[in-house]
Each structure stands twice: as C-alpha cells, then as structure tokens.
Design a protein around this motif. Sequence first.
Motif, PDB file in Angstrom:
ATOM      1  N   GLY A  10      36.069  36.606  47.307  1.00 48.62           N
ATOM      2  CA  GLY A  10      36.618  36.336  45.984  1.00 48.62           C
ATOM      3  C   GLY A  10      37.249  37.570  45.363  1.00 48.62           C
ATOM      4  O   GLY A  10      37.188  38.678  45.902  1.00 48.62           O
ATOM      5  N   GLN A  11      37.846  37.376  44.200  1.00 54.44           N
ATOM      6  CA  GLN A  11      38.552  38.468  43.521  1.00 54.44           C
ATOM      7  C   GLN A  11      37.613  39.609  43.177  1.00 54.44           C
ATOM      8  O   GLN A  11      37.869  40.769  43.506  1.00 54.44           O
ATOM      9  CB  GLN A  11      39.212  37.946  42.247  1.00 54.44           C
ATOM     10  N   CYS A  12      36.496  39.288  42.538  1.00 57.93           N
ATOM     11  CA  CYS A  12      35.540  40.321  42.126  1.00 57.93           C
ATOM     12  C   CYS A  12      34.950  41.025  43.341  1.00 57.93           C
ATOM     13  O   CYS A  12      34.885  42.257  43.395  1.00 57.93           O
ATOM     14  CB  CYS A  12      34.440  39.683  41.283  1.00 57.93           C
ATOM     15  N   CYS A  18      36.799  47.159  47.545  1.00 61.03           N
ATOM     16  CA  CYS A  18      37.867  48.168  47.605  1.00 61.03           C
ATOM     17  C   CYS A  18      37.375  49.507  47.063  1.00 61.03           C
ATOM     18  O   CYS A  18      37.614  50.567  47.656  1.00 61.03           O
ATOM     19  CB  CYS A  18      39.065  47.676  46.804  1.00 61.03           C
ATOM     20  N   ARG A  19      36.668  49.467  45.941  1.00 64.65           N
ATOM     21  CA  ARG A  19      36.134  50.696  45.356  1.00 64.65           C
ATOM     22  C   ARG A  19      35.045  51.295  46.255  1.00 64.65           C
ATOM     23  O   ARG A  19      34.930  52.513  46.402  1.00 64.65           O
ATOM     24  CB  ARG A  19      35.545  50.440  43.952  1.00 64.65           C
ATOM     25  N   VAL A  72      34.574  42.201  56.419  1.00 64.99           N
ATOM     26  CA  VAL A  72      35.315  40.941  56.442  1.00 64.99           C
ATOM     27  C   VAL A  72      35.712  40.643  54.998  1.00 64.99           C
ATOM     28  O   VAL A  72      34.859  40.654  54.106  1.00 64.99           O
ATOM     29  CB  VAL A  72      34.455  39.789  57.010  1.00 64.99           C
ATOM     30  N   LEU A  73      37.005  40.418  54.767  1.00 64.39           N
ATOM     31  CA  LEU A  73      37.542  40.170  53.431  1.00 64.39           C
ATOM     32  C   LEU A  73      37.984  38.722  53.336  1.00 64.39           C
ATOM     33  O   LEU A  73      38.811  38.250  54.126  1.00 64.39           O
ATOM     34  CB  LEU A  73      38.741  41.077  53.144  1.00 64.39           C
ATOM     35  N   GLU A  78      45.743  35.236  47.295  1.00 65.74           N
ATOM     36  CA  GLU A  78      46.209  36.378  48.088  1.00 65.74           C
ATOM     37  C   GLU A  78      46.269  37.682  47.313  1.00 65.74           C
ATOM     38  O   GLU A  78      46.327  38.754  47.906  1.00 65.74           O
ATOM     39  CB  GLU A  78      47.618  36.082  48.636  1.00 65.74           C
ATOM     40  N   GLY A  79      46.270  37.604  45.986  1.00 65.59           N
ATOM     41  CA  GLY A  79      46.604  38.749  45.147  1.00 65.59           C
ATOM     42  C   GLY A  79      45.851  40.031  45.446  1.00 65.59           C
ATOM     43  O   GLY A  79      46.445  41.060  45.773  1.00 65.59           O
ATOM     44  N   VAL A  80      44.511  40.000  45.354  1.00 62.26           N
ATOM     45  CA  VAL A  80      43.713  41.217  45.485  1.00 62.26           C
ATOM     46  C   VAL A  80      43.789  41.771  46.905  1.00 62.26           C
ATOM     47  O   VAL A  80      43.949  42.979  47.107  1.00 62.26           O
ATOM     48  CB  VAL A  80      42.248  40.961  45.080  1.00 62.26           C
TER      49      VAL A  80
END
Length: 474
Positions: A10-12, A18-19, A72-73, A78-80
């Motif tokens: 998910g986005q969060c 990423c961080r 695994v992402l 698709e944005g993030v």
Amino acid sequence: MTQSVVVQVGQCGNQIGCRFWDLALREHAHVNKKGLYDEALSSFFQNVDSRKRDGGACSVGGRIQYLKARAVLVDMEEGVVNEILQGPLREVFDSTQLLTDVSGSGNNWAAGHMTYGSVYREQIVDKLRKAAEHCDCLQSFFLIHSMGGGTGSGLGTRVLSLLEEEFPDVCRIVTAIYPSAEDDVITSPYNSVLAMRELTEHADCVLPVENQSLVDIVDKINHMSHGGKPGSAIKRDSTIISGQGGLSGTERPFDAMNNIVANLLLNITSSARFEGSLNMDLNEIAMNLVPFPRLHYLVPSLTPLYTLADVSVPSRRLDQMFSDAFSKDHQLIRADPKHSLYLACALMVRGNVQVSDLRRNIERLKPSLPFVSWNQEGWKTGMCSVPPVGHSHSLLALANSTCVKPTFMELRDRFTKLYRKKAHLHHYLHVDGMEQSIFSEAISSLCSLIEEYHHLDASKSRLVPDAPRLSIAR
C-alpha cells in the motif's frame, strides 16, 4: 548470519519502506568504510554482480557490486512505487520485486483482501518465494502496512495469511500504522477492525504505531529545534525524524513521520546485523515477549528523540534514557505505560552502554512497572555496540502490556458508530466473497481481545509481592 525480507504493502507501507531502505543504506555506509559486502549488509541486502550471466549474488567478504534490497513491494496504485523507481533508490530494486495495479482499492478492505488478494495471489506468492530463495538463512518477514486504507489493510493482511501458509516456520513481524480519530478516510474504522482480526490470528508479533503519536513526536522535535532554550540547540542529523545523510534530497510531506517508523525497524534489527555483547535474534522477540498467542501487540518506544548540538552541555544521563522509554512522550501509540500491567518487556540498547547500566536501570524501574505475578522477571535484553547515526547510544523498548487496550476500545467505538447505522456497508457487501458475517466475526474478535486485556488488568489489583506458587492438591 540470518536474513530478513521486508514486504511493504500500500501507499503508507511503501513510503515507510522507502525511508527504511534509505536510512539503512545511510547506517551501513556510516559503519562500513571499506566497501566490502559484510554479514551486516547481507541481512537486508543482496550483492549482485551484473557481469555474471545469471546476475548472481556474490558471497560475503567481496567488494560491493550492486546492492539489492531483500524486499517485495506491493501496491494497487502505481504512484508511490513509480516514485521510488524514479528516485535515488531505483538501483536497489528491480521489476521482479514489484507488483502494482492502476485502479487502487478505494479505501475498501474487501476490495484489497478479497478481490486483489485473489487476482494476484499466485504472483504475490511467486515474489515471496523468490525473495526467500535468495536467503541462506531466512529468519523473519517484516510486513509494513497501514490499517485505515483499502490496499494496506486488505491486501496487507491477505499477504500476511499467505506468509503463514507458505512459510509457517518463519517469524512474521508486522508494523501496522493505525489511523487517528480525525482520519480523512470515513471507512477507516471498518478497515482497521477487519484487519485487526487477521493480525490477531496470523501474525507472530505486531508493532502498533498510531499516526497521532508520530505527529506529536514530530511537533515536539520541531518545537525544540525552533524554540528551545539557549544552549539547547538540537544537532540536526541526530533527530529521529531526520533523513540527513541519506540518498534522498529534499524531504517530502510525511517523511519526518515515516523516518520514526524506519528508525524503529533499524533498531529492532540492529542486534541481528551488528556485533554486541548481548545479541538478540528476531525470533527471540516472540518467544520471550508473547506468552499467549493472541496477545502479541508490542508497544514500541524510542529514545532519545534527539541529541544536543552544544558539546559543552552534558548529554542526557543514561538513566534518563531508560526512564523516557516508559513515558507517554516516547511511545509510538498514545497510551499510559505507568498504569498498565506488563506481561513482558524487551530493552534493545545500542551504542556505548554497559551491561551494568542495563541491569541497574531495570532494577530501578521495576518497582514502578507492575508485571504479572507469574513473570516478575519478564525482561529480555539486547545490546548492540553500533549506535544509530548521530547518537552515542539509543534504546528501543518493546512492551507487551495492557496499555494497548484503550487504543483498541477507541477503535471499537468508532466502528460501532458506523456499523450501528449500517453506513457505507453496501460498498463492502458488493465485493465478491464479502459477507456481513465477516464484520460480525471481526468485531467479535476485537471485543474478545479487549476482554483478555481487561482480565489481565483486573488481576493487577490482586498482585502481591512474592505470591505463593500453586500447590498440587493431594
């Protein structure tokens, strides 16, 4: 050396992930000066040589070629993920690790769990297996997702059940981001309660993190940065919200909050990555902190939140650091640790701290922290010699205590307000496979969990020192 795989959904989940990867690279670059692929790096990264025909992994001890995250992402927008692939971390991932769609889950747990969970089941399992095959000794999966949205809560918990099916012997540690009461997703109470049932049944450990607590910590640090007393200026790269020294340049909205969670994950894995006098394996966390399978919600607290820049100001005493770990201001959920009952607690120390300091502080804190009568010595400790970047020492506390009960009660109340009116229910029931009984079972599971914590709290008033052990009737 063991390895772990991070699954961000998910986005969060992907923004926090990423961080985490950025700060993990910063931390290893700070320690690893020779550019060699060592065992510490191997815990979260593969070293891949593109010159090999199969793009094969290099063994520990050689030069760093190309580091690839053991990750695994997954996201149904698709944005993030596209941002990550176009940003400074793009070389750390490749297409075999990614799974995206374009339409999103529309803040609907059922769409994420039922629809996308079924459509993408085989692809998710395939990517998890490939990530696992690249590990010599896979110890744990770290799953990161939010509770309030559709993809994070729905597909995130579907991934959790797939991990249990495919890798039943590998520890599953979930970092779950709980929405605040003022969350802009109207259906977040539904999504959170539906997800809670899955977390309670399928996770080994859950690290609950509340959005509002992250906001409060960021505000506190910013206040100290801009309005502190003379001589108490904060060293900028030492704050728990700082990404300074990482690959990413300008910080984006929510980066500061996400950096706190990334630091939680760095600290919980530090003992598995670096040397120390008291190393703690990740599977020891569940073994020592979870006496009952459903009560596996471990409240994290981090300290210090920052260090002072002026070297003439003495650093905060170690004793203060240990005290802070049991204060409301340093916890990642809003709860009162002082008026709850502890089942067990882990203290994970990093940096220049002696075993005697650790033992002294446990003895000092014991009288103010009531433990269940049958586990008065329920402390698990880990010591890692490598401190976080910008600090001389730090402490992560993981408390299995009844202080999570008010958070769960508040979530139940918000769910009940919507469910009593059957508001927005039709959006869920239109999804194939979703039935109203799933709502009933989810809220029943949460009520049962709250009741278990309530029974433990009730036993606190009966605690007596040196309680006699049960004797066998003759």
